[in-house]
Structures are given as C-alpha cells and as structure tokens.
Design a protein around this motif. Sequence first.
Motif, mmCIF file in Angstrom:
data_model
loop_
_atom_site.group_PDB
_atom_site.id
_atom_site.type_symbol
_atom_site.label_atom_id
_atom_site.label_comp_id
_atom_site.label_asym_id
_atom_site.label_seq_id
_atom_site.Cartn_x
_atom_site.Cartn_y
_atom_site.Cartn_z
ATOM 1 N N ARG A 47 -42.324 69.621 23.552
ATOM 2 C CA ARG A 47 -42.903 68.828 22.475
ATOM 3 C C ARG A 47 -42.690 67.432 23.241
ATOM 4 O O ARG A 47 -41.783 67.127 24.096
ATOM 5 C CB ARG A 47 -42.063 68.444 21.207
ATOM 6 N N PHE A 48 -43.787 66.551 23.667
ATOM 7 C CA PHE A 48 -43.603 65.271 24.161
ATOM 8 C C PHE A 48 -44.168 64.286 23.308
ATOM 9 O O PHE A 48 -45.289 64.308 22.847
ATOM 10 C CB PHE A 48 -44.534 65.608 25.585
ATOM 11 N N VAL A 49 -43.339 63.181 23.447
ATOM 12 C CA VAL A 49 -43.804 62.141 22.612
ATOM 13 C C VAL A 49 -43.992 60.798 23.535
ATOM 14 O O VAL A 49 -43.235 60.781 24.504
ATOM 15 C CB VAL A 49 -42.467 61.542 21.643
ATOM 16 N N GLY A 50 -45.335 60.083 23.346
ATOM 17 C CA GLY A 50 -45.375 59.166 24.061
ATOM 18 C C GLY A 50 -46.569 58.104 23.772
ATOM 19 O O GLY A 50 -46.942 58.293 22.524
ATOM 20 N N ILE A 51 -46.767 57.033 24.238
ATOM 21 C CA ILE A 51 -47.736 56.168 23.835
ATOM 22 C C ILE A 51 -49.158 56.639 24.573
ATOM 23 O O ILE A 51 -49.255 56.943 25.886
ATOM 24 C CB ILE A 51 -47.476 54.788 24.304
ATOM 25 N N CYS A 52 -50.288 56.525 23.801
ATOM 26 C CA CYS A 52 -51.427 57.119 24.426
ATOM 27 C C CYS A 52 -51.815 55.978 25.392
ATOM 28 O O CYS A 52 -52.378 54.927 24.718
ATOM 29 C CB CYS A 52 -52.296 57.564 23.328
ATOM 30 N N ILE A 53 -52.129 56.015 26.823
ATOM 31 C CA ILE A 53 -52.906 54.762 27.549
ATOM 32 C C ILE A 53 -53.994 55.077 28.014
ATOM 33 O O ILE A 53 -54.708 54.155 28.140
ATOM 34 C CB ILE A 53 -51.911 54.783 29.071
ATOM 35 N N ALA A 54 -54.679 56.416 27.588
ATOM 36 C CA ALA A 54 -56.257 56.581 27.707
ATOM 37 C C ALA A 54 -56.620 57.965 26.900
ATOM 38 O O ALA A 54 -55.953 58.840 26.654
ATOM 39 C CB ALA A 54 -56.310 57.010 29.390
ATOM 40 N N ARG A 55 -57.868 57.842 26.602
ATOM 41 C CA ARG A 55 -58.626 58.718 25.956
ATOM 42 C C ARG A 55 -59.952 58.686 26.519
ATOM 43 O O ARG A 55 -60.766 57.928 26.430
ATOM 44 C CB ARG A 55 -58.465 58.524 24.280
ATOM 45 N N ARG A 56 -60.398 59.972 26.717
ATOM 46 C CA ARG A 56 -61.729 60.429 27.108
ATOM 47 C C ARG A 56 -62.255 61.269 26.060
ATOM 48 O O ARG A 56 -61.940 62.364 25.892
ATOM 49 C CB ARG A 56 -61.589 60.938 28.611
ATOM 50 N N ASN A 57 -63.503 60.862 25.701
ATOM 51 C CA ASN A 57 -64.251 61.571 24.585
ATOM 52 C C ASN A 57 -65.490 62.235 25.485
ATOM 53 O O ASN A 57 -66.489 61.449 25.572
ATOM 54 C CB ASN A 57 -64.762 60.891 23.628
ATOM 55 N N SER A 58 -65.581 63.333 25.969
ATOM 56 C CA SER A 58 -66.879 63.870 26.398
ATOM 57 C C SER A 58 -66.877 65.273 26.141
ATOM 58 O O SER A 58 -66.692 66.485 26.742
ATOM 59 C CB SER A 58 -66.776 63.925 28.001
ATOM 60 N N ARG A 59 -67.105 65.562 24.664
ATOM 61 C CA ARG A 59 -67.557 66.931 23.960
ATOM 62 C C ARG A 59 -65.840 67.903 24.307
ATOM 63 O O ARG A 59 -64.910 67.629 23.869
ATOM 64 C CB ARG A 59 -68.593 67.591 24.339
ATOM 65 N N LEU A 60 -66.379 69.147 24.818
ATOM 66 C CA LEU A 60 -65.105 70.034 25.075
ATOM 67 C C LEU A 60 -64.278 69.639 26.095
ATOM 68 O O LEU A 60 -63.104 69.924 26.146
ATOM 69 C CB LEU A 60 -66.001 71.255 25.358
ATOM 70 N N ALA A 61 -64.664 68.701 27.020
ATOM 71 C CA ALA A 61 -63.957 68.378 28.240
ATOM 72 C C ALA A 61 -63.103 67.048 27.705
ATOM 73 O O ALA A 61 -62.559 66.245 28.505
ATOM 74 C CB ALA A 61 -64.563 68.142 29.326
ATOM 75 N N SER A 62 -62.823 66.522 26.460
ATOM 76 C CA SER A 62 -62.205 65.449 26.106
ATOM 77 C C SER A 62 -60.785 65.712 26.160
ATOM 78 O O SER A 62 -60.051 66.949 26.060
ATOM 79 C CB SER A 62 -62.420 65.191 24.463
ATOM 80 N N ASN A 63 -60.143 64.635 26.949
ATOM 81 C CA ASN A 63 -58.715 64.549 26.981
ATOM 82 C C ASN A 63 -57.997 63.228 26.625
ATOM 83 O O ASN A 63 -58.813 62.335 26.461
ATOM 84 C CB ASN A 63 -58.309 65.068 28.628
ATOM 85 N N PHE A 64 -56.665 63.134 26.616
ATOM 86 C CA PHE A 64 -55.918 62.002 26.533
ATOM 87 C C PHE A 64 -54.584 62.056 27.487
ATOM 88 O O PHE A 64 -54.334 63.206 27.483
ATOM 89 C CB PHE A 64 -55.564 61.770 24.819
#
Length: 136
Positions: A47-64
């Motif tokens: 389990r990792f808790v943190g502040i989201c510094i980036a989010r990339r929305n590109s369908r199946l390759a989406s990441n944060f």
Amino acid sequence: MGTNLVDFLDRTDMHRRRTRIAIPDFCAGSYVAVTCSDPFAPKGETRFVGICIARRNSRLASNFTLRNVVGGEPVEMTYDLYSPRLQNIEVLKLERRRRAKLYYLRNRPAKQSTVSEHMPKTEPVQGRLPPRKTKR
C-alpha cells in the motif's frame, strides 16, 4: 469500415477492467492510497499513500504518479491506471491545484509533499472542485 479495431479492443479491455476494480475520479493534488499485489511482499500486497503529482489520460495507457516522503527520502511511484496488479485505489482527500502537473514539489521542502500513511478518508465534496487557495 466504421471503427478502428485497436480502439475497439482498447475500449473493451478498459470496460472489462473497470468492472473488476472501481476507479475513482481524482486529479493532480489529491491524496490517494493505492493497494497493489506484490509477490515479493510478506502479505502479498503493498500500500502506498501519496499526493498525486501527475495524471496522464490516454485510454489503456493511462497512468498517474504519486509522491511521498518515506523515512526522509522522497519516493515517486507511477502506476498504470488499468493495470491488473492494482487491487484498490482510494481517494483520501480530493483536491485540485492550479497546475495539471505538480512537478514543482520535487524542488520544495519535504514537508510540503509528506503524507501520513494513516491519513483518514474525508468525505468528498459534491459538485465542482474549486482550485486550492495558496498562501503567498
């Protein structure tokens, strides 16, 4: 030839993965806890808790990307949003900052990007999120 085959396969795979795990809405600046399976961990998950510094929305390759300071060392973890290893994504505090990418936190003191591992979950705000007021 109405639809593209790759788009169709991406959308069906995304739909199938959304039925297995609830993916909440969050943006850069939100405090997020992620539980993912790890075969090398003693309990089989981490389990990792943190502040989201980036989010990339590109369908199946989406990441944060999540950032936290653990043991005095800054740690950044990037997760694929539709990864089968993800077991749970929990938004602890929903916030929105003025910028879409919070990479400036890398150059700030550690206190500004430290999140407690045992942070309680707050109730989400209904409607639109106002930008966070910054002290100047």
